[in-house]
Scaffold this motif. Structure first.
Motif, PDB file in Angstrom:
ATOM      1  N   PHE B 247       9.949  -7.841 -15.036  1.00 15.30           N
ATOM      2  CA  PHE B 247       8.865  -6.867 -14.892  1.00 15.30           C
ATOM      3  C   PHE B 247       9.355  -5.517 -14.385  1.00 15.30           C
ATOM      4  CE2 PHE B 247       6.001 -10.622 -14.876  1.00 15.30           C
ATOM      5  CZ  PHE B 247       5.090 -10.182 -15.827  1.00 15.30           C
ATOM      6  N   TYR B 248      10.245  -5.524 -13.383  1.00 15.24           N
ATOM      7  CA  TYR B 248      10.658  -4.249 -12.801  1.00 15.24           C
ATOM      8  C   TYR B 248      11.544  -3.462 -13.763  1.00 15.24           C
ATOM      9  CZ  TYR B 248       8.615  -5.854  -8.408  1.00 15.24           C
ATOM     10  OH  TYR B 248       7.737  -6.288  -7.440  1.00 15.24           O
ATOM     11  N   LEU B 254       9.260   1.982 -18.794  1.00  8.78           N
ATOM     12  CA  LEU B 254       7.959   2.533 -19.203  1.00  8.78           C
ATOM     13  C   LEU B 254       7.613   3.810 -18.449  1.00  8.78           C
ATOM     14  CD1 LEU B 254       5.731  -0.692 -19.482  1.00  8.78           C
ATOM     15  CD2 LEU B 254       6.257   0.911 -21.336  1.00  8.78           C
ATOM     16  N   TRP B 255       8.122   3.919 -17.224  1.00 13.93           N
ATOM     17  CA  TRP B 255       7.767   5.103 -16.423  1.00 13.93           C
ATOM     18  C   TRP B 255       8.946   6.084 -16.276  1.00 13.93           C
ATOM     19  CZ3 TRP B 255       4.579   0.867 -15.844  1.00 13.93           C
ATOM     20  CH2 TRP B 255       3.198   1.135 -15.759  1.00 13.93           C
ATOM     21  N   ASP B 312       8.637   0.028  -5.969  1.00 15.00           N
ATOM     22  CA  ASP B 312       7.994   0.918  -6.940  1.00 15.00           C
ATOM     23  C   ASP B 312       9.061   1.436  -7.897  1.00 15.00           C
ATOM     24  OD1 ASP B 312       6.633   2.761  -8.395  1.00 15.00           O
ATOM     25  OD2 ASP B 312       5.923   3.938  -6.679  1.00 15.00           O
ATOM     26  N   TYR B 313       9.081   0.900  -9.120  1.00 14.93           N
ATOM     27  CA  TYR B 313      10.061   1.354 -10.109  1.00 14.93           C
ATOM     28  C   TYR B 313       9.473   2.422 -11.023  1.00 14.93           C
ATOM     29  CZ  TYR B 313      13.411  -2.064  -8.466  1.00 14.93           C
ATOM     30  OH  TYR B 313      14.310  -2.751  -7.691  1.00 14.93           O
ATOM     31  N   GLY B 314       8.390   3.064 -10.587  1.00 12.66           N
ATOM     32  CA  GLY B 314       7.869   4.194 -11.334  1.00 12.66           C
ATOM     33  C   GLY B 314       6.363   4.198 -11.514  1.00 12.66           C
ATOM     34  N   SER B 315       5.745   3.018 -11.475  1.00 10.39           N
ATOM     35  CA  SER B 315       4.317   2.975 -11.794  1.00 10.39           C
ATOM     36  C   SER B 315       3.437   3.343 -10.606  1.00 10.39           C
ATOM     37  CB  SER B 315       3.930   1.572 -12.273  1.00 10.39           C
ATOM     38  OG  SER B 315       4.012   0.647 -11.198  1.00 10.39           O
ATOM     39  N   GLY B 316       3.999   3.304  -9.409  1.00 12.43           N
ATOM     40  CA  GLY B 316       3.183   3.626  -8.229  1.00 12.43           C
ATOM     41  C   GLY B 316       2.087   2.614  -7.977  1.00 12.43           C
ATOM     42  N   THR B 371      -3.051   4.685  -6.224  1.00 12.83           N
ATOM     43  CA  THR B 371      -2.343   5.666  -5.417  1.00 12.83           C
ATOM     44  C   THR B 371      -1.021   5.066  -4.944  1.00 12.83           C
ATOM     45  OG1 THR B 371      -4.500   6.366  -4.591  1.00 12.83           O
ATOM     46  CG2 THR B 371      -2.562   7.203  -3.429  1.00 12.83           C
ATOM     47  N   PRO B 372       0.089   5.739  -5.188  1.00 13.47           N
ATOM     48  CA  PRO B 372       1.358   5.235  -4.617  1.00 13.47           C
ATOM     49  C   PRO B 372       1.277   5.261  -3.093  1.00 13.47           C
ATOM     50  CG  PRO B 372       1.743   6.994  -6.220  1.00 13.47           C
ATOM     51  CD  PRO B 372       0.268   6.975  -5.952  1.00 13.47           C
TER      52      PRO B 372
END
Lengths: 434, 408
Positions: B247-248, B254-255, B312-316, B371-372
């Protein structure tokens, strides 16, 4: 546990400051290094009024392993007049409790933990019902080690969250911003101050872990600085990290009348503020010292900025640490410059007498800044009856003093150290919440 | 002690001691005064003399020095012999204190706060089986260390009498969750295949949350978990390691502007690993004692990796993950609930703080996403962290209570 270096302290010889320490132990604080107290009390009465106790007795007690317990219950909180211990943690919390009921719970729990930690004892066994009730950092029996826990509240607690808006004492405000400050909002303010002080680093850390564990839902650490009081080098008032003795000219904590006029909030306050009686206003200023820059300055310039000799602590017009500077004899500042720190901070005039503060400073040391310079300095704390009349008046006199180039105030806050917890059924802030 | 103390959500209550000890409120968490624990009554541990030596029974905090004079290892319990079963093949009685792994010829302290009630030592002897010592009665109305009826394998696995045992229920929950996941990851694959990355981001979030809702923590799914939900930490090359999968890895792509073609491999591998888990799960051994541990470990992970923003790998969306982890924890409590209600007074507080945490976290959801954590106002973040911390304190006793005592 109660064994410590009283005899040892005595054998080291009667450095003057240790007398007061002893007197405090036996009289005011009632415990710490009581062993030297007996002989000391009568002498302490005639000791100069400007002495804050520190010295051999404390060092001896600490070396022996653990300071004696400091009584928790009393009209005033411990940690204000009681002798400064070697280790401290100064924290500010934001209260996350939801509403007045949970705030009350929080203060009750805080009181219970402080009462237990100050007295020490065996943590309750939990059988197979829970993880151990204590971290074990101090071993199976919690030693008090002179632990004092001092709790304060700030103006931000008196908003609409807890229905306290109408109870804020007029003198409790957000911290003023002074011209030479570089304040970091994340290291300023907070709803509740907590200072944990004891003889050793493990004691204060144990207390912090215990308190945090019991109050997780109720408050979150906003900022924290660990500090220490250096041992006397070689004797006398401990030194700060600029190498100067710091806090020499404090009011005498043994002088009850002076404490009532300078430190404690007395019943002279307005009817709406009677709940604050027995408390004291606390100012915390986190002040970095630019020690690399400072160390590149000649000692003469350093001494002119401070107004004292670095080696002896003597004022520039005196022969020893406790000489009283005679500013009247030096109106143009030929000996002690008019801009010297001690001269501005405490001009020793009748008019400035009511602005005196009780200082309890701690050195801090916490790592390195982006250019590789050391981040160290002073946790300046002072207690007083009236922040504007005292700390602010002093601080205004100090604006643009030469020393400002070498220091950087970056955090802190104004707090009201609550009245003491008087007995087993009392708790922090009971009168405030009543 | 002020008996009138009125605790609301029990900030207090349980933190260290569990409400069982505290009677559910603040004010009681005092330790005993200095030196009140007596130096120690020596208690014999042996086949012939189990429990001998308790000559002057009294209430209050005290230490027993357990002396194993048998020829083998021993486990010693202080039990309430008048409740439960004393069948020597399967003693099941409330336990006040335990000492495990007491070697022959050794003496070990057992600390307990003895309250009013009935006590006996139970000696489980490697060589001689189980012995129960003399019954000791403490009169009066004094509160002591609570006695907990230890959880047995039977409690967890179930029996013909109790077919809906926790283990079975939990397995059913995970199986059904894996089914949901399979279709969600199919959708994610399809979106990536069609080059529709905006939709793929939504599909990623729902499938990742479904996985996080399962409450995998600390190796529940063996190596599958590190393949499906592993971090880049600890891999040589980090984000660019070929072993950074799952997933990560997909989130990172993706982000971070990776193309559908770049993502086909990682998504296919994720689908493959999830299928592998789904196939393997029915035959995977469920470590039963882990069920109690998971009650706080799922949230320990959330605090360490999600509420810090570390994962958080980008999606927040680490707050969404936290919310899913709370779901997973609540599901676990649901299956353990029947065994917990009789054993843990702090359970209502644990629920209350979990719900409070979820409410606070869900408030960070916005129409366009989440919200991150780093973008939360400080006060909101403190509220969340406080609720997570308190929930963890209130959940921690569950692991202790569920530690399966009898390994026979």
């Amino acid at each position: 546990m109660s064994e410590h270096g009283g005899t040892d302290a005595r054998s080291r010889g009667p450095a003057r400051r240790s007398f007061l320490r002893g007197a405090l132990g036996a009289g005011v604080a009632g415990a710490t290094v009581g062993a030297v107290g007996g002989a000391a009390v009568s002498r302490a009465v005639s000791a100069p009024s400007s002495v804050v106790a520190t010295g051999h007795a404390m060092r001896a007690a600490t070396e022996a392993g653990a300071l004696r317990p400091v009584p928790f219950h009393g009209q005033h909180q411990a940690g204000i007049l009681s002798p400064p211990q070697r280790q401290t943690i100064m924290l500010s919390f934001d209260v996350t409790a939801d509403g007045r009921g949970e705030l009350t719970d929080l203060l009750r729990v805080l009181t219970d933990r402080a009462r237990f930690l100050s007295a020490g004892g065996t943590p309750p066994p939990v059988g197979i019902s829970a993880p151990p009730s204590d971290s074990g950092v101090l071993g199976p029996v919690v030693v008090p080690d002179g632990l004092t826990i001092t709790v304060g509240v700030s103006a931000s607690l008196f908003d609409d969250r807890f229905g306290l808006a109408g109870r804020r004492p007029a003198g409790l405000t957000a911290m003023d911003v002074f011209p030479n400050d570089e304040l970091d909002p994340a290291q300023c303010g907070g709803d509740l101050s907590l200072q944990l002080s004891a003889g050793s680093p493990d004691t204060v850390l144990h207390a912090l872990r215990d308190i945090a564990r019991h109050t997780r839902g109720g408050m979150q650490v906003r900022w924290r600085v660990d500090g220490f009081v250096s041992p006397p080098r070689p004797a006398g008032t401990p030194r700060n990290l600029q190498g100067f003795m710091d806090g020499i000219a404090n009011p005498a904590v043994t002088d009850a009348a002076q404490m009532d006029s300078l430190v404690w909030i007395t019943s002279a306050v307005s009817d709406g503020e009677q709940w604050t009686v027995g408390g004291s206003y606390l100012v915390v200023r986190l002040i970095r010292m630019l020690v690399e820059f400072w160390d590149r300055v000649s000692v003469i310039e350093q001494e002119n900025m401070i107004g004292r000799r670095r080696a002896s602590g003597a004022p520039l017009d005196g022969n020893d640490e406790f000489s009283i500077p005679d500013y009247a004899a030096d109106p143009n500042g030929f000996v002690i410059p008019l801009t010297a720190h001690i001269r501005l901070a405490n001009p020793r005039t009748a008019q400035t007498e009511p602005s005196r503060i009780l200082r309890r400073g701690y050195n801090y040391d916490r790592g390195v800044d982006p250019v590789g310079d050391l981040d160290m300095g002073l946790i300046f704390t002072c207690y007083q009856q009236d922040i504007q009349r005292q700390f602010v008046a002093v601080q205004k006199r100090l604006i643009n003093e030469p020393l400002t180039d070498y220091i950087l105030p970056f955090g802190g806050g104004y707090f009201l150290a609550l009245p003491g917890v008087t007995d087993a059924s009392d708790y922090y802030g009971r009168a405030m919440l009543a | 002690m002020d008996g009138a103390v009125n605790c609301r959500l029990g900030l207090v209550a349980s933190a260290v001691l569990g409400a069982a000890w505290l009677g559910g409120c603040a004010g009681a968490a005092q330790g005993s005064g200095h030196g009140q624990v007596t130096a120690g009554t020596v208690i014999t541990v042996s086949a012939a003399g189990c429990g001998a030596g308790w000559r002057h029974p009294h209430s209050g905090p005290q230490t027993f020095q357990l002396r194993n004079v048998s020829a083998g290892a021993a486990e010693v319990y202080l039990i309430n012999p008048l409740q439960g079963s004393l069948d020597p093949d399967s003693v099941s009685a409330p336990v006040f204190a335990e000492v495990e792994g007491l070697g022959p010829g050794t003496t070990t302290p057992m600390q307990v706060d003895v309250g009013s009630g009935t006590y006996a030592f139970e000696c489980e002897l490697q060589r001689d089986g189980t012995r129960i010592g003399p019954i000791v009665r403490i009169p009066g109305d004094v509160r002591g260390t609570p006695g907990i009826l230890s959880v047995t394998f039977d409690d967890l696995i179930g029996s013909p009498i109790a077919p809906f045992a926790p283990a079975r229920q939990y397995r059913a929950y995970v199986s059904s969750g894996l089914d949901t996941l399979a279709s969600e990851v199919d959708a994610l694959m399809a979106d990536v295949g069609a080059g529709n990355l905006a939709t793929a981001r939504q599909a990623w979030l729902s499938s990742h949350l479904s996985y996080e809702r399962l409450g995998a923590a600390y190796g529940t799914f063996g190596t599958f978990d590190s393949e499906i939900d592993g971090r880049a930490d600890g891999l040589a090359g980090g984000l660019h390691s070929p072993r950074f999968t799952g997933f990560y890895r997909v989130e990172y792509g993706l982000w971070h502007g990776q193309s559908a073609a770049d993502l086909t491999g990682p998504v296919t591998l994720l689908d493959h690993d999830l299928r592998g888990l789904r196939t393997a799960f029915p035959t995977m051994r469920l470590v039963l004692s882990d069920l109690g541990l998971r009650a706080h470990e799922i949230l320990e992970n959330a605090l360490q990796f999600q509420l810090t923003g570390h994962d958080d790998y980008g999606s927040g969306t680490t707050l969404a993950t936290t919310s899913a982890n709370v779901d997973g924890t609540l599901e676990l409590l649901k299956v353990l609930h029947p065994l917990l209600t009789t054993r843990y007074d702090g359970l209502p507080q644990a629920y209350a703080w979990l719900h409070r945490l979820q409410r606070l976290v869900d408030a960070a959801r916005r129409p366009g996403g989440w919200t991150p954590v780093g973008a939360l106002p400080a006060s909101q973040r403190e509220q969340i962290d406080a609720a997570a911390g308190q929930a963890l304190e209130d959940l921690a006793p569950i692991a202790a209570i569920f530690e399966v005592q009898k390994q026979i």
